[in-house]
Design an enzyme around this catalytic site. Structure first.
Site, PDB file in Angstrom:
ATOM      1  N   ARG A  94       0.827  -1.219   0.000  1.00  0.00           N
ATOM      2  CA  ARG A  94       0.000   0.000   0.000  1.00  0.00           C
ATOM      3  C   ARG A  94       0.857   1.263   0.000  1.00  0.00           C
ATOM      4  O   ARG A  94       0.427   2.306  -0.492  1.00  0.00           O
ATOM      5  CB  ARG A  94      -0.963  -0.025   1.202  1.00  0.00           C
ATOM      6  CG  ARG A  94      -2.057   1.060   1.146  1.00  0.00           C
ATOM      7  CD  ARG A  94      -3.172   0.756   2.123  1.00  0.00           C
ATOM      8  NE  ARG A  94      -4.254   1.734   2.121  1.00  0.00           N
ATOM      9  CZ  ARG A  94      -4.393   2.723   3.012  1.00  0.00           C
ATOM     10  NH1 ARG A  94      -3.507   2.878   3.987  1.00  0.00           N
ATOM     11  NH2 ARG A  94      -5.409   3.561   2.937  1.00  0.00           N
ATOM     12  N   ILE A 143      -7.375   7.626  -1.058  1.00  0.00           N
ATOM     13  CA  ILE A 143      -7.274   6.165  -1.135  1.00  0.00           C
ATOM     14  C   ILE A 143      -8.101   5.676   0.048  1.00  0.00           C
ATOM     15  O   ILE A 143      -7.964   6.176   1.165  1.00  0.00           O
ATOM     16  CB  ILE A 143      -5.796   5.681  -1.079  1.00  0.00           C
ATOM     17  CG1 ILE A 143      -5.703   4.152  -1.045  1.00  0.00           C
ATOM     18  CG2 ILE A 143      -5.040   6.273   0.090  1.00  0.00           C
ATOM     19  CD1 ILE A 143      -4.235   3.649  -1.173  1.00  0.00           C
ATOM     20  N   SER A 144      -9.007   4.716  -0.194  1.00  0.00           N
ATOM     21  CA  SER A 144      -9.939   4.281   0.844  1.00  0.00           C
ATOM     22  C   SER A 144      -9.210   3.608   2.001  1.00  0.00           C
ATOM     23  O   SER A 144      -8.094   3.097   1.852  1.00  0.00           O
ATOM     24  CB  SER A 144     -10.961   3.313   0.263  1.00  0.00           C
ATOM     25  OG  SER A 144     -11.576   3.862  -0.876  1.00  0.00           O
ATOM     26  N   GLN A 145      -9.897   3.582   3.133  1.00  0.00           N
ATOM     27  CA  GLN A 145      -9.414   2.888   4.323  1.00  0.00           C
ATOM     28  C   GLN A 145      -9.290   1.384   3.994  1.00  0.00           C
ATOM     29  O   GLN A 145     -10.177   0.833   3.335  1.00  0.00           O
ATOM     30  CB  GLN A 145     -10.492   3.098   5.378  1.00  0.00           C
ATOM     31  CG  GLN A 145     -10.164   2.709   6.752  1.00  0.00           C
ATOM     32  CD  GLN A 145     -11.425   2.745   7.624  1.00  0.00           C
ATOM     33  OE1 GLN A 145     -12.515   3.025   7.162  1.00  0.00           O
ATOM     34  NE2 GLN A 145     -11.234   2.431   8.876  1.00  0.00           N
ATOM     35  N   PRO A 146      -8.230   0.708   4.448  1.00  0.00           N
ATOM     36  CA  PRO A 146      -8.088  -0.730   4.170  1.00  0.00           C
ATOM     37  C   PRO A 146      -9.324  -1.555   4.546  1.00  0.00           C
ATOM     38  O   PRO A 146      -9.699  -2.474   3.818  1.00  0.00           O
ATOM     39  CB  PRO A 146      -6.878  -1.125   5.017  1.00  0.00           C
ATOM     40  CG  PRO A 146      -6.051   0.116   5.064  1.00  0.00           C
ATOM     41  CD  PRO A 146      -7.030   1.252   5.111  1.00  0.00           C
TER      42      PRO A 146
END
Ligand code: SAH
Length: 222
Positions: free
Chosen positions: A35, A61-64
């Protein structure tokens, strides 16, 4: 990878497991996609934390956890042809690329798409095809798709995208207005009908129709 790095990865995987991610293939993909390669240098030390991070053009970028939940909900198989709307950093597309045959991904900000394409090349991800343009109009030349993921929120799922699902296909998308709260929704196409389920509250940037001002005309990128 350093020991500290490996520890950060393990800690995130444990956290995701604790939060209900049980699909070993999804966790494996998250472990394998670095990431830190998808976030700006200034945020690299937070790359393995369970947080959304800025990527420019007022996008994130979205949260995992959200990436994991959406990927798990999509029930991706290795023979599937998958469409993603909202390439952003390219992280979600890279996760999907590990789980399916081919990913088609669209983005309306050309600089973001260029950076994502560079990352796919650097990371030797060869089964992702990109396109610059308004994803709310779909990718008719490539339809139908076995799976579709929309990573930006709209008041309703654009019908052209829903209609691009193959029979037996699944679409996952955040639905709702920015302020009023959004729901993650899963739609299955069964015998020509669409069956929807709510999967819980989420927060996404909006799906914006059209292209940014002063962007060049749409076309295949790269
Ligand atoms: N999937 C991305 C994060 C999504 S952020 C990742 O893994 O990093 C949402 C993205 O959707 C943004 O990059 C935004 O520019 C894009 N987007 C919004 N509306 C769009 C549209 N109509 N067509 C294509 N992309 C769109």
């Amino acid at each position: 990878m350093t020991d500290v790095q490996a520890q950060k990865v393990l800690r995130l995987l444990m956290e995701l497991r604790g939060l209900g991610i049980s699909d070993a293939r999804v966790l494996g993909a998250i472990e394998r996609v670095r990431r830190e390669a998808f976030v700006p240098a200034a945020f690299r030390d937070q790359a393995w934390e369970n947080v959304a991070l800025p990527i420019g053009q007022a996008q994130t970028i979205s949260q995992p956890l959200v990436v994991a939940l959406m990927t798990q909900a999509l029930e991706v198989g290795e023979r599937h042809k998958v469409l993603e709307i909202g390439t952003g950093s390219g992280y979600q597309a890279s996760i999907l690329s590990k789980l399916c045959r081919r990913v088609f991904t669209m983005e309306r900000h050309r600089p973001l798409l260029k950076e994502a394409e560079k990352r796919f090349a650097e990371l030797k991800i060869h089964n992702v095809t990109t396109r610059f343009g308004d994803g709310s109009r779909g990718w008719p030349e490539q339809a139908p798709f076995d799976r579709i993921m929309i990573t930006a929120a709209a008041p309703e799922v654009p019908h052209i995208l829903r209609d691009s699902l193959a029979e037996g296909g699944i679409l996952v998308a955040p639905v709702g207005e920015e302020r009023r709260g959004q729901q993650l929704v899963r739609i299955r196409r069964r015998d020509g009908a669409f069956v929807a389920e709510d999967l819980g509250p989420v927060r996404f940037v909006p799906l914006v129709a059209g292209l940014p001002r002063n962007a060049a005309p749409a076309g295949k990128s790269g």
